[in-house]
Design an enzyme around this catalytic site. Structure first.
Site: not given
Ligand code: NI
Length: 243
Positions: A68-69, A210
């Site tokens: 993610d991100d 992440h």
């Protein structure tokens, strides 16, 4: 005397009612806590929709790594190199803001066969937004992704797992939560992240990571090495959920 007894009886009744009310509220709180912590359940249900759950056609135990991100100019490509060497496909839930800054990384993610999903434009908590913001965050990110890849994405990982089902059909988005959270963002100890994951993993799991940290990249590749030895196959969430 009679009046006193009456008061006593009222007091007992009041206490009884208060007790029942307390129990009821407590149960409700428990339920909502379970619901909000119920990513595991949601993902299990999603997984069980496919048959058989978590098994690939070749019979291997399927598991999905998700990042993610990103994309992140420092780490995402190192991660992509490592995944490529290991023949692993993963899923990247990118923010519109980062995707528009690093389109060449998005392009590479696509070319190497990974799945790209939406993680909102500004990484906002969607349930705290009004309907217009909610839609804008998702639509604008989809537009950025389509502008780079030429393809639509139907998958969204709502930041903090906070999602409103009401918009699912309208926006044609499928929320993907997770079942294992090694909390890689709060530790730079890659070994600890690996242990936290490998000790819990089961077939059909979706692992949340992440790609903004060197320790996450190191840990993710070590997780792949260990689990491949145990017969796990790494697939995108689409393959895992819809296989
Ligand atoms: Ni996030």
């Amino acid at each position: 005397m009679k009046v006193r007894k009456w008061w006593k009886r009222m007091l007992v009744l009041d206490l009884l009612l208060a007790g029942l009310l307390f129990l009821h509220t407590y149960q409700e709180q428990e339920e909502s806590l379970q619901a909000s912590a119920g990513y595991d359940q949601v993902n299990r249900e999603q997984t069980e929709a496919g048959t058989p759950a978590g098994k690939s056609r070749s019979g291997g135990k399927m598991v999905a790594l998700t990042f993610d991100d990103g994309p992140d100019p420092r780490y995402t490509e190192k991660l992509l190199d490592g995944l490529k060497e290991r023949g692993v496909k993963a899923t990247f839930f990118v923010t519109g803001a980062n995707a528009s800054k690093y389109p060449e990384i998005i392009k590479r993610i696509q070319e190497e066969g990974h799945l790209i999903g939406n993680h909102t434009y500004h990484h906002i908590q969607l349930t705290a937004a009004n309907g217009e913001q909610f839609r804008n965050e998702i639509i604008s990110t989809n537009e950025v992704i389509r502008g780079i890849t030429g393809e639509d994405t139907e998958y969204i990982r709502p930041p903090y797992g906070s999602w409103n089902k009401k918009y699912e059909e309208e926006l044609n988005m499928f929320p993907v939560l997770w079942s294992i959270d090694p909390r890689d963002w709060c530790s730079d100890d890659a070994d600890c992240i690996v242990r936290n994951t490998v000790s819990k993993v089961k077939e059909g799991d979706i692992i949340l990571m992440h790609d903004q940290y060197q320790s996450s990249v190191t840990a993710a590749l070590e997780i792949v090495d260990r689990l491949q030895k145990e017969g796990y196959i790494f697939v995108t969430v689409e393959e895992l959920l819809l296989d």
